[in-house]
Enzyme design. Structure first.
Site, PDB file in Angstrom:
ATOM      1  N   HIS A  98       8.157 -24.970   9.141  1.00 52.80           N
ATOM      2  CA  HIS A  98       6.988 -25.586   9.778  1.00 52.80           C
ATOM      3  C   HIS A  98       5.695 -25.409   8.997  1.00 52.80           C
ATOM      4  O   HIS A  98       4.841 -26.291   9.021  1.00 52.80           O
ATOM      5  CB  HIS A  98       6.776 -25.006  11.178  1.00 52.80           C
ATOM      6  CG  HIS A  98       7.857 -25.351  12.141  1.00 52.80           C
ATOM      7  ND1 HIS A  98       7.714 -25.167  13.492  1.00 52.80           N
ATOM      8  CD2 HIS A  98       9.104 -25.856  11.964  1.00 52.80           C
ATOM      9  CE1 HIS A  98       8.820 -25.547  14.104  1.00 52.80           C
ATOM     10  NE2 HIS A  98       9.679 -25.960  13.203  1.00 52.80           N
TER      11      HIS A  98
ATOM     12  N   HIS B 144       4.418 -31.515  10.526  1.00 51.09           N
ATOM     13  CA  HIS B 144       4.174 -30.249   9.838  1.00 51.09           C
ATOM     14  C   HIS B 144       3.391 -30.484   8.539  1.00 51.09           C
ATOM     15  O   HIS B 144       2.461 -29.742   8.222  1.00 51.09           O
ATOM     16  CB  HIS B 144       5.478 -29.513   9.565  1.00 51.09           C
ATOM     17  CG  HIS B 144       6.237 -29.182  10.806  1.00 51.09           C
ATOM     18  ND1 HIS B 144       5.663 -28.551  11.890  1.00 51.09           N
ATOM     19  CD2 HIS B 144       7.530 -29.406  11.138  1.00 51.09           C
ATOM     20  CE1 HIS B 144       6.572 -28.396  12.840  1.00 51.09           C
ATOM     21  NE2 HIS B 144       7.707 -28.917  12.419  1.00 51.09           N
TER      22      HIS B 144
ATOM     23  N   ASP C 213       0.859  -1.182   0.000  1.00 54.63           N
ATOM     24  CA  ASP C 213       0.000   0.000   0.000  1.00 54.63           C
ATOM     25  C   ASP C 213       0.900   1.239   0.000  1.00 54.63           C
ATOM     26  O   ASP C 213       2.127   1.132  -0.051  1.00 54.63           O
ATOM     27  CB  ASP C 213      -0.994  -0.012   1.171  1.00 54.63           C
ATOM     28  CG  ASP C 213      -0.355   0.198   2.531  1.00 54.63           C
ATOM     29  OD1 ASP C 213       0.895   0.328   2.624  1.00 54.63           O
ATOM     30  OD2 ASP C 213      -1.095   0.244   3.515  1.00 54.63           O
ATOM     31  N   HIS C 214       0.274   2.402   0.063  1.00 52.94           N
ATOM     32  CA  HIS C 214       1.004   3.666  -0.019  1.00 52.94           C
ATOM     33  C   HIS C 214       2.036   3.843   1.100  1.00 52.94           C
ATOM     34  O   HIS C 214       3.081   4.449   0.891  1.00 52.94           O
ATOM     35  CB  HIS C 214       0.031   4.848  -0.010  1.00 52.94           C
ATOM     36  CG  HIS C 214      -0.894   4.840   1.165  1.00 52.94           C
ATOM     37  ND1 HIS C 214      -2.012   4.021   1.224  1.00 52.94           N
ATOM     38  CD2 HIS C 214      -0.863   5.514   2.322  1.00 52.94           C
ATOM     39  CE1 HIS C 214      -2.622   4.212   2.377  1.00 52.94           C
ATOM     40  NE2 HIS C 214      -1.940   5.114   3.065  1.00 52.94           N
TER      41      HIS C 214
ATOM     42  N   CYS D 140       2.466  -3.660   4.152  1.00 57.31           N
ATOM     43  CA  CYS D 140       1.656  -2.488   4.486  1.00 57.31           C
ATOM     44  C   CYS D 140       2.219  -1.886   5.772  1.00 57.31           C
ATOM     45  O   CYS D 140       3.278  -2.289   6.240  1.00 57.31           O
ATOM     46  CB  CYS D 140       0.171  -2.814   4.589  1.00 57.31           C
ATOM     47  SG  CYS D 140      -0.312  -3.904   5.938  1.00 57.31           S
TER      48      CYS D 140
ATOM     49  N   THR E 256       1.478  -2.055   9.047  1.00 60.93           N
ATOM     50  CA  THR E 256       1.775  -3.029  10.097  1.00 60.93           C
ATOM     51  C   THR E 256       2.018  -4.438   9.564  1.00 60.93           C
ATOM     52  O   THR E 256       2.558  -5.274  10.277  1.00 60.93           O
ATOM     53  CB  THR E 256       0.612  -3.123  11.105  1.00 60.93           C
ATOM     54  OG1 THR E 256      -0.544  -3.618  10.425  1.00 60.93           O
ATOM     55  CG2 THR E 256       0.331  -1.782  11.759  1.00 60.93           C
ATOM     56  N   GLY E 257       1.580  -4.715   8.353  1.00 63.15           N
ATOM     57  CA  GLY E 257       1.648  -6.063   7.794  1.00 63.15           C
ATOM     58  C   GLY E 257       0.426  -6.893   8.122  1.00 63.15           C
ATOM     59  O   GLY E 257       0.187  -7.931   7.509  1.00 63.15           O
TER      60      GLY E 257
ATOM     61  N   GLY F  32      -2.988  -6.161   7.892  1.00 61.95           N
ATOM     62  CA  GLY F  32      -4.039  -6.164   6.876  1.00 61.95           C
ATOM     63  C   GLY F  32      -3.658  -7.001   5.669  1.00 61.95           C
ATOM     64  O   GLY F  32      -4.467  -7.774   5.142  1.00 61.95           O
ATOM     65  N   MET F  33      -2.418  -6.843   5.229  1.00 55.29           N
ATOM     66  CA  MET F  33      -1.957  -7.613   4.074  1.00 55.29           C
ATOM     67  C   MET F  33      -1.981  -9.110   4.357  1.00 55.29           C
ATOM     68  O   MET F  33      -2.353  -9.907   3.486  1.00 55.29           O
ATOM     69  CB  MET F  33      -0.544  -7.189   3.672  1.00 55.29           C
ATOM     70  CG  MET F  33      -0.496  -5.919   2.872  1.00 55.29           C
ATOM     71  SD  MET F  33      -1.253  -6.115   1.243  1.00 55.29           S
ATOM     72  CE  MET F  33      -0.395  -4.816   0.367  1.00 55.29           C
TER      73      MET F  33
END
Length: 148
Positions: free
Chosen positions: A98, A134, A8-9, A65, A67-68, A70-71
């Site tokens: 894992h 895993h 994002d921006h 993004c 914070t990461g 939302g993405m």
């Protein structure tokens, strides 16, 4: 490796820096945007990267993004995508070993440029462990995706 990347921006500078870094290392990059600092919806770009993973247009994806968070949420809405929000190299290694993550979410706010590149390197260089427990858990994730 062919890598799809989107942001994002708020993460444009970090995305562009990572793209240049990965190209210099010989990776093929699909840049899904955004391309300006104009306010935009992260969902649009995260979805494009996740769709590339689902459609096998790329080997892996990276979404970034502020914070990461939302993405990582939007990417994980796409069937077959296992996106991990990672803030350190240890988590990058473990999510590959894992979880066989195929998408990496980064935070432009909490991860500096140099350390983000170290995280990306660790994530790209680490292989899935193929440990039975895993693999079993990943199979369950895929089964649950089919159910819903």
């Amino acid at each position: 490796m062919k890598i799809s990347i989107g942001c994002d921006h708020s993460a444009l500078e970090l995305k562009n820096s990572i793209i240049a870094y990965l190209k210099a290392k010989g990776h093929e990059i699909i840049d899904r945007g955004t391309y300006t600092k104009d306010s935009c919806d992260y969902t649009d770009y995260g979805y494009l990267v996740a769709k590339d993973i689902k459609d096998k247009v790329c080997d892996r994806g990276i979404v970034i993004c502020y914070t990461g968070i939302g993405m990582s949420i939007i990417a994980n809405k796409v069937k077959g995508v296992r996106c991990a929000l990672v803030m350190d190299k240890d988590a990058a290694k473990l999510t590959r070993e894992h979880n066989d993550s195929n998408c990496l979410a980064l935070s432009a706010k909490y991860t500096g440029d140099a350390y983000a590149k170290e995280i990306v390197d660790t994530w790209l260089e680490t292989e899935f462990s193929f440990n039975e427990r895993h693999a079993r858990r990943i199979a369950k994730i895929s089964k649950y995706e089919e159910e819903f």
